[in-house]
Motif scaffolding. Structure first.
Motif, short mmCIF file in Angstrom:
data_model
loop_
_atom_site.label_atom_id
_atom_site.label_comp_id
_atom_site.label_asym_id
_atom_site.label_seq_id
_atom_site.Cartn_x
_atom_site.Cartn_y
_atom_site.Cartn_z
N TYR A 18 0.82 -1.26 0.01
CA TYR A 18 0.17 -0.11 -0.01
C TYR A 18 0.86 1.28 0.04
CZ TYR A 18 -4.50 -2.41 0.54
OH TYR A 18 -5.46 -3.04 0.24
N GLU A 19 2.18 1.05 0.13
CA GLU A 19 2.96 2.14 0.04
C GLU A 19 3.42 2.39 -1.55
OE1 GLU A 19 6.23 2.06 2.92
OE2 GLU A 19 5.05 2.94 4.42
N THR A 20 3.04 1.68 -2.44
CA THR A 20 3.32 1.80 -3.84
C THR A 20 2.54 3.15 -4.30
OG1 THR A 20 3.71 -0.45 -3.80
CG2 THR A 20 3.55 0.73 -6.21
N ARG A 21 3.28 3.77 -5.09
CA ARG A 21 2.34 4.78 -5.75
C ARG A 21 1.73 4.48 -6.93
NH1 ARG A 21 3.91 9.82 -3.52
NH2 ARG A 21 3.08 10.96 -5.16
N LEU A 22 0.56 4.88 -7.41
CA LEU A 22 0.05 4.47 -8.57
C LEU A 22 -0.38 5.66 -9.22
CD1 LEU A 22 -2.55 1.93 -7.13
CD2 LEU A 22 -0.51 1.47 -8.10
N PRO A 23 0.73 6.02 -10.37
CA PRO A 23 0.25 7.20 -11.06
C PRO A 23 -1.31 7.65 -11.67
CG PRO A 23 2.14 5.94 -11.80
CD PRO A 23 1.46 5.29 -10.87
N MET A 24 -1.91 6.21 -11.93
CA MET A 24 -3.09 6.64 -12.79
C MET A 24 -4.26 6.74 -11.52
SD MET A 24 -2.90 3.46 -11.32
CE MET A 24 -1.94 2.52 -12.64
N LEU A 25 -3.94 7.09 -10.23
CA LEU A 25 -4.56 7.55 -9.29
C LEU A 25 -4.32 8.70 -8.75
CD1 LEU A 25 -5.20 4.04 -7.09
CD2 LEU A 25 -6.70 5.28 -8.60
N MET A 26 -3.35 9.48 -9.45
CA MET A 26 -2.80 10.96 -8.86
C MET A 26 -3.20 11.88 -9.83
SD MET A 26 0.63 9.71 -6.71
CE MET A 26 0.67 11.30 -6.09
#
Length: 379
Positions: free
Chosen positions: A224-232
């Motif tokens: 859950y600390e992985t950044r998801l560009p499609m959600l930013m």
């Protein structure tokens, strides 16, 4: 023969250059970088409005023209005499027949060069002023019209990817994901984003999550600390709710700048597309948020669109401006993404929020017109 073919060769080169230039501008526009073309256009034509404003106010008098010519003649004469004296001193050792002296045409050439330099300096100041106006003026062409448009387009594509993931999930499970899952004791477990990961090209990340443990459990921390560009959303600030993730500021989970519609993806909702009797094209599934942003793993990442757009910290909203109106881009059940202004009729927004409210909602809401009448509407 080569002389005759030379003009045709120049024409061909000019045609190829023009075609290459047009193709370049077309590709730039297709790539969502039309602001580059706008910038070049404004730099090339930005002086025209200035001339339109100033030329009518200018007055030309004969005395002023004569005075200018007199001063210019004095300047040329003085410059010529000064240059001739300096040049003569440099040539004292030269032979008399070789020393022709300082030529008058050289003085004229020097004056023309000085005028060109002065004009270039004025043009440079004008270009700098134009760039500053484009960046900080009321219209903010470079930033507002260009970069913001590109960011809004990126956010729109993110919402479309979320919509595709929701439909793929529904095809696989015959229902939509839960907005949030909770244990029998009411403990938050996982959110709707985690359930969509396999349908958003994140299968490996999905396999790292232990769904038997809460999303805040230490075993799930790495996933859950992985950044998801499609959600930013580009340019959005990460404003978390600290009570939900009691950690230091530099140790928070990555955010999700999009939230689900709580009336469709709610707590243990298990709703399917068949349950959306108002029609998927008339029902909001998700949208942009700019306040009260939660982590993408949160089981509380949903809110009610009927609470308004940009009205409250827990409502949908964004900083984007379309046609001088603020609002937010919203994902509808049919996969389309539409901009909803914050001055939309509250009754219309409520109808767009409910999946099965037995309301009729026409497209007039996009134009800000009131909608009346109620009847069933199906896809």
């Amino acid at each position: 023969m080569s002389t005759e073919s030379e003009p045709s060769t120049k024409v061909q080169r000019a045609s190829l250059s023009a075609m290459a230039l047009v193709t370049f501008f077309f590709l730039v526009s297709c790539a969502g970088m039309a602001f580059l073309v706008q910038t070049l256009f404004q730099l090339g034509t930005g002086w025209i409005p200035y001339l339109k404003r100033t030329l009518p106010t200018l007055t030309v008098s004969a005395s002023g023209v004569l005075w200018f010519l007199f001063c210019l003649a004095l300047f040329v004469t003085g410059l010529h005499l000064a240059c001739r004296g300096v040049y003569r001193g440099k040539q004292e050792t030269a032979a008399a027949e070789e020393n022709q002296g300082w030529q008058l045409r050289w003085s004229f050439s020097l004056v023309i060069l000085l005028l060109v330099l002065v004009t270039s300096g004025i043009c440079l100041i004008g270009v700098s002023h134009q760039l500053w106006w484009m960046a900080t003026g009321k219209d903010k062409l470079v930033y507002q019209g260009g970069m913001t448009a590109a960011r809004r387009s990126t956010s729109k594509n993110n919402l479309r990817q979320i919509g595709l993931g929701l439909h793929l999930y529904e095809d696989a499970h015959d229902r939509l994901p839960d907005g949030g899952t909770f244990s029998e004791t009411g403990q938050p477990q996982h959110g709707w984003v985690a359930q969509l990961l396999p349908f958003m090209d994140q299968e490996d990340l999905y396999q790292q999550i232990d769904f038997d443990q809460p999303w805040t459990d230490e075993v799930n921390r790495k996933a859950y600390e992985t950044r998801l560009p499609m959600l930013m959303s580009p340019g959005m600030m990460s404003d978390f709710i600290q009570q939900e993730v009691p950690r230091a500021d530099n140790d928070r989970y990555p955010p999700a700048h999009y939230a689900a519609n709580s009336r469709v993806l709610g707590i243990n909702s298990r709703m399917s597309l068949r349950d959306i009797t108002d029609g998927t094209s008339n029902t909001i599934f998700a949208g942009e948020v700019s306040e009260g942003i939660r982590a993408w793993g949160s089981s509380l990442n949903y809110r009610d669109p009927a609470r308004g757009i940009n009205q409250q910290p827990d409502s949908f909203g964004s900083h984007f401006i379309v046609d001088s109106k603020t609002g937010a881009q919203m994902l509808f059940g049919d996969g389309s993404v539409r901009f909803v202004s914050d001055d939309i009729d509250p009754e219309v927004l409520k109808r767009l929020s409910t999946p099965a409210g037995a309301e009729v909602t026409c497209e007039d809401w996009m134009e800000g017109k009131p909608v009346t009448g109620r009847q069933n509407r199906h896809d």
